[in-house]
Design a protein around this motif. Structure first.
Motif, mmCIF file in Angstrom:
data_model
loop_
_atom_site.group_PDB
_atom_site.id
_atom_site.type_symbol
_atom_site.label_atom_id
_atom_site.label_comp_id
_atom_site.label_asym_id
_atom_site.label_seq_id
_atom_site.Cartn_x
_atom_site.Cartn_y
_atom_site.Cartn_z
ATOM 1 N N LYS A 195 0.837 -1.205 0.000
ATOM 2 C CA LYS A 195 0.000 0.000 0.000
ATOM 3 C C LYS A 195 0.876 1.261 0.000
ATOM 4 O O LYS A 195 0.458 2.325 -0.406
ATOM 5 C CB LYS A 195 -0.928 0.007 1.220
ATOM 6 C CG LYS A 195 -1.932 -1.151 1.216
ATOM 7 C CD LYS A 195 -2.986 -0.952 0.119
ATOM 8 C CE LYS A 195 -4.053 -2.026 0.070
ATOM 9 N NZ LYS A 195 -3.646 -3.406 0.060
ATOM 10 N N TYR A 196 2.098 1.146 0.519
ATOM 11 C CA TYR A 196 3.051 2.255 0.526
ATOM 12 C C TYR A 196 4.443 1.640 0.614
ATOM 13 O O TYR A 196 4.604 0.490 1.024
ATOM 14 C CB TYR A 196 2.811 3.170 1.740
ATOM 15 C CG TYR A 196 2.555 2.382 2.985
ATOM 16 C CD1 TYR A 196 3.607 1.883 3.751
ATOM 17 C CD2 TYR A 196 1.241 2.042 3.354
ATOM 18 C CE1 TYR A 196 3.372 1.103 4.846
ATOM 19 C CE2 TYR A 196 1.004 1.252 4.459
ATOM 20 C CZ TYR A 196 2.072 0.788 5.197
ATOM 21 O OH TYR A 196 1.835 -0.016 6.277
ATOM 22 N N GLY A 197 5.415 2.428 0.203
ATOM 23 C CA GLY A 197 6.807 1.966 0.293
ATOM 24 C C GLY A 197 7.082 0.843 -0.699
ATOM 25 O O GLY A 197 6.294 0.567 -1.604
ATOM 26 N N ASP A 198 8.238 0.208 -0.544
ATOM 27 C CA ASP A 198 8.597 -0.912 -1.405
ATOM 28 C C ASP A 198 9.128 -2.030 -0.511
ATOM 29 O O ASP A 198 9.016 -1.956 0.704
ATOM 30 C CB ASP A 198 9.636 -0.457 -2.441
ATOM 31 C CG ASP A 198 10.820 0.211 -1.783
ATOM 32 O OD1 ASP A 198 11.266 -0.283 -0.719
ATOM 33 O OD2 ASP A 198 11.309 1.236 -2.305
ATOM 34 N N LYS A 199 9.702 -3.059 -1.138
ATOM 35 C CA LYS A 199 10.110 -4.223 -0.345
ATOM 36 C C LYS A 199 11.626 -4.305 -0.173
ATOM 37 O O LYS A 199 12.172 -5.364 0.143
ATOM 38 C CB LYS A 199 9.548 -5.496 -0.990
ATOM 39 C CG LYS A 199 8.010 -5.516 -1.054
ATOM 40 C CD LYS A 199 7.464 -6.909 -1.391
ATOM 41 C CE LYS A 199 5.938 -6.933 -1.305
ATOM 42 N NZ LYS A 199 5.384 -8.289 -1.489
ATOM 43 N N LYS A 200 12.296 -3.153 -0.387
ATOM 44 C CA LYS A 200 13.762 -3.180 -0.432
ATOM 45 C C LYS A 200 14.456 -3.403 0.902
ATOM 46 O O LYS A 200 15.654 -3.661 0.922
ATOM 47 C CB LYS A 200 14.279 -1.875 -1.040
ATOM 48 C CG LYS A 200 13.998 -1.763 -2.527
ATOM 49 C CD LYS A 200 14.553 -0.463 -3.086
ATOM 50 C CE LYS A 200 14.063 -0.227 -4.495
ATOM 51 N NZ LYS A 200 14.354 1.131 -4.957
ATOM 52 N N THR A 201 13.723 -3.281 2.036
ATOM 53 C CA THR A 201 14.408 -3.561 3.308
ATOM 54 C C THR A 201 14.435 -5.056 3.611
ATOM 55 O O THR A 201 15.108 -5.490 4.539
ATOM 56 C CB THR A 201 13.781 -2.822 4.514
ATOM 57 O OG1 THR A 201 12.492 -3.376 4.775
ATOM 58 C CG2 THR A 201 13.686 -1.320 4.268
ATOM 59 N N TYR A 202 13.682 -5.842 2.836
ATOM 60 C CA TYR A 202 13.797 -7.293 3.048
ATOM 61 C C TYR A 202 14.189 -8.059 1.783
ATOM 62 O O TYR A 202 14.993 -8.972 1.848
ATOM 63 C CB TYR A 202 12.557 -7.887 3.733
ATOM 64 C CG TYR A 202 11.195 -7.434 3.260
ATOM 65 C CD1 TYR A 202 10.675 -6.193 3.588
ATOM 66 C CD2 TYR A 202 10.392 -8.277 2.501
ATOM 67 C CE1 TYR A 202 9.412 -5.796 3.179
ATOM 68 C CE2 TYR A 202 9.118 -7.896 2.090
ATOM 69 C CZ TYR A 202 8.635 -6.650 2.427
ATOM 70 O OH TYR A 202 7.382 -6.266 2.017
ATOM 71 N N GLN A 203 13.668 -7.689 0.622
ATOM 72 C CA GLN A 203 14.109 -8.364 -0.604
ATOM 73 C C GLN A 203 15.458 -7.782 -1.046
ATOM 74 O O GLN A 203 15.777 -6.633 -0.766
ATOM 75 C CB GLN A 203 13.051 -8.196 -1.700
ATOM 76 C CG GLN A 203 11.728 -8.826 -1.289
ATOM 77 C CD GLN A 203 10.646 -8.711 -2.340
ATOM 78 O OE1 GLN A 203 10.781 -7.985 -3.321
ATOM 79 N NE2 GLN A 203 9.558 -9.425 -2.124
ATOM 80 N N MET A 204 16.221 -8.599 -1.773
ATOM 81 C CA MET A 204 17.608 -8.222 -2.056
ATOM 82 C C MET A 204 17.764 -7.215 -3.192
ATOM 83 O O MET A 204 16.957 -7.142 -4.105
ATOM 84 C CB MET A 204 18.411 -9.478 -2.413
ATOM 85 C CG MET A 204 18.767 -10.343 -1.214
ATOM 86 S SD MET A 204 19.704 -11.770 -1.764
ATOM 87 C CE MET A 204 20.842 -10.998 -2.867
ATOM 88 N N ASP A 205 18.867 -6.511 -3.138
ATOM 89 C CA ASP A 205 19.281 -5.571 -4.180
ATOM 90 C C ASP A 205 19.681 -6.369 -5.433
ATOM 91 O O ASP A 205 20.541 -7.255 -5.346
ATOM 92 C CB ASP A 205 20.484 -4.781 -3.637
ATOM 93 C CG ASP A 205 20.938 -3.680 -4.583
ATOM 94 O OD1 ASP A 205 20.711 -3.807 -5.810
ATOM 95 O OD2 ASP A 205 21.532 -2.713 -4.084
ATOM 96 N N PRO A 206 19.052 -6.063 -6.581
ATOM 97 C CA PRO A 206 19.382 -6.803 -7.818
ATOM 98 C C PRO A 206 20.864 -6.750 -8.202
ATOM 99 O O PRO A 206 21.311 -7.512 -9.063
ATOM 100 C CB PRO A 206 18.531 -6.092 -8.887
ATOM 101 C CG PRO A 206 17.383 -5.527 -8.135
ATOM 102 C CD PRO A 206 17.933 -5.133 -6.782
ATOM 103 N N ALA A 207 21.622 -5.897 -7.560
ATOM 104 C CA ALA A 207 23.049 -5.779 -7.907
ATOM 105 C C ALA A 207 23.921 -6.851 -7.253
ATOM 106 O O ALA A 207 25.100 -6.970 -7.581
ATOM 107 C CB ALA A 207 23.556 -4.397 -7.500
ATOM 108 N N ASN A 208 23.357 -7.631 -6.305
ATOM 109 C CA ASN A 208 24.225 -8.437 -5.439
ATOM 110 C C ASN A 208 24.190 -9.939 -5.703
ATOM 111 O O ASN A 208 23.111 -10.529 -5.784
ATOM 112 C CB ASN A 208 23.851 -8.186 -3.982
ATOM 113 C CG ASN A 208 24.102 -6.738 -3.592
ATOM 114 O OD1 ASN A 208 24.695 -5.973 -4.357
ATOM 115 N ND2 ASN A 208 23.649 -6.358 -2.421
ATOM 116 N N VAL A 209 25.366 -10.518 -5.766
ATOM 117 C CA VAL A 209 25.449 -11.979 -5.896
ATOM 118 C C VAL A 209 26.121 -12.627 -4.687
ATOM 119 O O VAL A 209 25.729 -13.703 -4.259
ATOM 120 C CB VAL A 209 26.113 -12.401 -7.239
ATOM 121 C CG1 VAL A 209 27.553 -11.935 -7.338
ATOM 122 C CG2 VAL A 209 26.029 -13.911 -7.439
#
Ligand code: PBG
Length: 328
Positions: free
Chosen positions: A217-231
């Motif tokens: 409803k607000y914000g995104d999921k970036k504090t739990y789902q991973m950064d696409p830059a990282n392996v």
């Protein structure tokens, strides 16, 4: 002029039979897991607009679909519930309702098609009025440890209904170990865990969120789902989940993350799954419908690519049609 070529790799490609002998990887029906969307009601088939060919199905139709998938040789399904807003709240209470749509559906499939492996989704978003995978506090923070308690109860409730494999897709820290303990304490030592270990904060989940009306409803999921830059972080997450007791691990999405599948499969002692997600399905489907690509060939090449990258199993909305083609 004489031409001297010492190495001629084309010799191994001269015929179908030679090509079949030297083939390094293969795609089989038994690699496939079909995701299904469930809605309340009877004889209801509600197409998901952004995923042509995929519908939300009522319990009776889901059971029929599972029978068909089983006949096709597809070994497993993974279930997602589409609920009304009225059923959603901040604590995802509906997720532990023993008579809830999800629990009833699991039980019905188990009775009708006992051989089918039922994988269940553990995360708050389908049931949450906030549309987040974790519990949102008054200051808008996702509280990891409160979420764990909710996820553990959800897992036990699903296991009680008949789930074979619990698949936490929430990306909270420590959830695999916490869920494992809760399952064991409730007598479900035989129920496995497929951990969404390397799940990225991806734009490819859009059509799925349409299907469940589950967008945050607000914000995104970036504090739990991973950064696409990282392996490296994907490897760290995977090893933690294995350490906590994951029976299988997952990389998600699939296509833009083939290198992550490769890296994870090289370190993982447990089987690796890939989730070929809704946005990937939508792209290939749309181009196929336009006649811009050969849909069948592109799908089979894509799925084979996941195997080559190191995946042992593939969650894909193409599972049913791919199974039909592979059985031809
Ligand atoms: C959420 C969840 C998502 C998907 C599976 N579980 C979406 C999200 O994280 O927002 C996406 C699957 C897909 O796109 O096919 N727990």
């Amino acid at each position: 002029m004489t031409i001297t070529i010492t190495s001629r790799p084309r010799r191994n490609r001269v015929s179908d039979s030679i090509r079949s002998l030297v083939r390094e990887n293969s795609l089989q029906v038994t690699d496939l897991i079909m995701p299904l969307f469930i809605i309340e009601g009877n004889n209801i088939r509600q197409p998901v607009e952004s995923m042509p060919g995929i519908s939300r199905l009522s319990l009776d139709l889901i059971v029929k679909e599972c029978q068909t998938l089983h006949q096709l040789g597809v070994p497993a399904v993974v279930l997602f519930p589409a609920l009304d807003d009225a059923q959603k709240d901040t604590r995802a209470s509906e997720s532990v309702n023993a008579n809830g749509l999800y629990q009833r559906t699991i039980a019905a499939i188990k009775t009708a098609v006992p051989e089918m492996t039922i994988m269940t989704d553990v995360a708050m978003d389908p049931y949450s009025s906030d549309g987040h995978d974790g519990y949102v506090t008054e200051n808008g923070v996702i509280d990891n440890d409160i979420t764990l308690q909710i996820l553990a109860e959800m897992s036990v409730s699903q296991a009680r209904a008949g789930a074979d494999v619990i698949a936490p897709s929430d990306m909270m820290d420590g959830r695999v170990g916490y869920i494992r303990e809760a399952l064991d304490a409730a007598g479900f030592t035989h129920v496995g865990i497929l951990a969404y270990s390397a799940k990225f904060a991806s734009a490819f989940y859009g059509p799925f969120r349409d299907a469940l009306e589950s967008a945050p409803k607000y914000g995104d999921k970036k504090t739990y789902q991973m950064d696409p830059a990282n392996v490296k972080e994907a490897i760290r997450e995977t090893l933690l989940d294995i350490d906590e007791g994951a029976d299988m691990v997952m990389v998600k999405p699939g296509l833009p993350y083939l290198d992550v599948i490769r890296a994870v499969s090289e370190v993982s002692e447990v089987p690796v799954a890939v989730y070929n997600v809704s946005g990937e399905y939508a792209m290939i489907k749309a181009a196929g419908m336009k006649g811009w690509i050969d849909y069948q060939k592109v799908v089979l090449e894509t799925l084979l690519g996941f195997k080559r990258a190191g995946a042992n199993m593939i969650l894909t909305y193409h599972a049913k049609e791919a199974a039909e083609w592979l059985n031809e």
